[in-house]
Motif scaffolding. Structure first.
Motif, mmCIF file in Angstrom:
data_model
loop_
_atom_site.group_PDB
_atom_site.id
_atom_site.type_symbol
_atom_site.label_atom_id
_atom_site.label_comp_id
_atom_site.label_asym_id
_atom_site.label_seq_id
_atom_site.Cartn_x
_atom_site.Cartn_y
_atom_site.Cartn_z
ATOM 1 N N GLN A 264 0.817 -1.211 0.000
ATOM 2 C CA GLN A 264 0.000 0.000 0.000
ATOM 3 C C GLN A 264 0.855 1.268 0.000
ATOM 4 N N TRP A 265 2.123 1.120 0.395
ATOM 5 C CA TRP A 265 2.972 2.316 0.564
ATOM 6 C C TRP A 265 4.428 1.904 0.498
ATOM 7 N N ALA B 274 7.934 6.395 -2.225
ATOM 8 C CA ALA B 274 6.819 7.077 -2.881
ATOM 9 C C ALA B 274 7.045 8.583 -2.846
ATOM 10 N N SER C 100 7.315 10.572 2.324
ATOM 11 C CA SER C 100 7.477 9.171 2.706
ATOM 12 C C SER C 100 8.851 8.915 3.307
ATOM 13 N N TYR D 102 4.158 -1.198 5.228
ATOM 14 C CA TYR D 102 2.949 -0.477 4.831
ATOM 15 C C TYR D 102 1.859 -0.538 5.898
ATOM 16 N N GLU E 92 -0.045 2.872 6.711
ATOM 17 C CA GLU E 92 -1.481 3.026 6.507
ATOM 18 C C GLU E 92 -2.202 3.252 7.834
ATOM 19 N N TYR F 218 1.489 9.398 2.690
ATOM 20 C CA TYR F 218 1.025 8.059 2.322
ATOM 21 C C TYR F 218 0.351 8.028 0.950
ATOM 22 N N GLY F 219 -0.013 9.196 0.472
ATOM 23 C CA GLY F 219 -0.747 9.300 -0.781
ATOM 24 C C GLY F 219 -2.032 10.067 -0.558
ATOM 25 N N LYS G 117 -5.924 5.794 -4.544
ATOM 26 C CA LYS G 117 -4.492 5.643 -4.287
ATOM 27 C C LYS G 117 -3.977 4.348 -4.913
#
Length: 408
Positions: A285-286, A290, A302, A319, A323, A359-360, A373
């Motif tokens: 997810q991350w 990033a 990040s 991640y 998250e 994280y986005g 995302k």
């Protein structure tokens, strides 16, 4: 073992009951209190620890930087925890206690899709917002719930990036074997991967499930070996990934790539497997690489998040950590935007949230899930976790295909 049907039936029954008491709209002692039922024991205990680290990192950072300002006041934050024992019904009972007896202000989600589903039914009953970052099954968000929001990409997308990555290599895979734990999250990962592989011209030569709490995958691995796939994909959790990877070596299963939905990102995976963890891929997810630049109020990049997190906890964040911090961050921005601690106003601010973070993007569709995302792909190379896909965030090229076990 509690079936998903039992969890769903019990959870939906809860939504039919009228709320017994409203949530307090003012925080006691100028502190906003969150409740979090997390697995400290049971199958998902390790992931529960990672989730708690992410929550605690956010809490400590926010408190050290002046707290949350809203409605002309400034608040510190606190989080109350309880062990849900990796049990969905226990998670639901604990969330109800947080709301009805402990009078917390808001709920941070548990680890896992089944526990998130059961907890969401309770928060819906009491009309209390819950944000979670560790339950990505879309079935959670197909019930018409209005008070649950998830910062992570849906389960069905977890392994799409691995397939994309492999199809962009010189030696393209033609066949794939897919195996999943028989739980809500894992089966959605598997079905999404199967559909994506098929739509991209690949042949699924094996597709099966195993009990969620299994300790023996030898027969599954034997069947995969007989199918002789180019790619092997698993929808599951850390313990599943460890069992499978060990068994692949024991039975000398040779594939171009092995990939897991959960496992490779955690330090435990590399520590437990040593060299046998090399060349393994994981949907993530991350990634620390990033290239997001977040809004004010928290760590903006990040790389800086990873640096500060490692300094605090002694390991690079995976991640799950990221998250989970993002889960809290969604609440932070929503509370600020709402100008109030009123649960309905905060819920509406969450529904309208559209902000970029380390994280986005944090943005939710009308169901409450973050479909905006993208995922990434990590790989273990020489004992280190690197990001290999997509090219916009990679810090290493994919090591593909995997060599024979004797050459690692």
């Amino acid at each position: 073992m509690i079936s998903f049907r039992t969890v769903v039936s019990g959870a939906l029954a809860l939504t039919c009951v009228v709320a017994l008491s409203p949530l307090p709209t003012l925080a006691a002692d100028n502190t906003i209190v969150f409740g979090a039922a997390l697995a400290a024991t049971g199958r998902d205990a390790r992931e529960g620890v990672l989730t708690k680290e992410g929550y605690e990192f956010w809490k400590d950072y926010v408190n050290a930087h002046g707290g949350i300002k809203t409605g002309g006041k400034t608040y510190k934050v606190d989080i109350q925890y309880a062990d849900d024992e990796t049990n969905a019904q226990t998670s639901a009972k604990l969330v109800e206690k947080f709301i009805n007896q402990d009078h917390v202000n808001f709920i941070l989600g548990p680890y896992g899709s089944a526990t998130s589903f059961a907890s969401a039914a309770v928060t819906e009953r009491y009309k209390v917002p819950m944000v979670e970052g560790n339950g990505s099954s879309e079935k959670i968000f197909s019930q018409g719930f209005k008070y649950i929001f998830a910062v992570l990409s849906p389960a069905k997308r977890y392994l799409e990036g691995v397939i994309d990555m492999a199809l962009h290599q010189k030696v393209k895979p033609k066949t794939v074997a897919i195996v999943a734990a028989n739980d809500l999250f894992s089966t959605e990962v598997a079905s999404g991967a199967a559909a994506y592989a098929t739509s991209h011209g690949m042949t699924v030569v094996y597709n099966n499930k195993y009990p969620a709490d299994t300790t023996d995958v030898s027969s599954i691995v034997s069947a995969i070996k007989a199918a002789n796939p180019d790619l092997i994909l698993n929808g599951g959790h850390l313990q599943d990934a460890l069992l499978l990877q060990k068994s692949f070596k024991e039975q000398n299963v040779l594939a171009k790539a092995y990939a897991y939905s959960v496992g490779p990102d955690t330090p435990d995976f590399r520590k437990a497997l040593g060299n046998d963890a090399n060349y393994v891929f994981g949907g993530t997810q991350w990634s620390p690489t990033a290239k997001y630049r977040g809004a004010p109020g928290f760590i903006s990049t990040s790389a800086e998040y990873a640096k500060q997190f490692e300094k605090k906890y002694g390991h690079v964040p995976d991640y799950h950590n990221a998250e989970s911090s993002a889960t809290c961050l969604a609440f932070q921005y929503a509370i600020q935007n709402a100008g109030s601690l009123d649960p309905q106003k905060v819920r509406d601010a969450l529904a309208a949230l559209n902000v970029v973070t380390f994280y986005g993007i944090l943005k939710f569709d009308d169901r409450g899930i973050n479909v905006f995302k993208p995922m990434a792909v990590n790989q273990i190379q020489k004992g280190n976790l690197v990001t290999v896909w997509p090219s916009a965030v990679q810090n290493a090229q994919p090591a593909y295909p995997a060599p024979d076990w004797s050459k690692r």
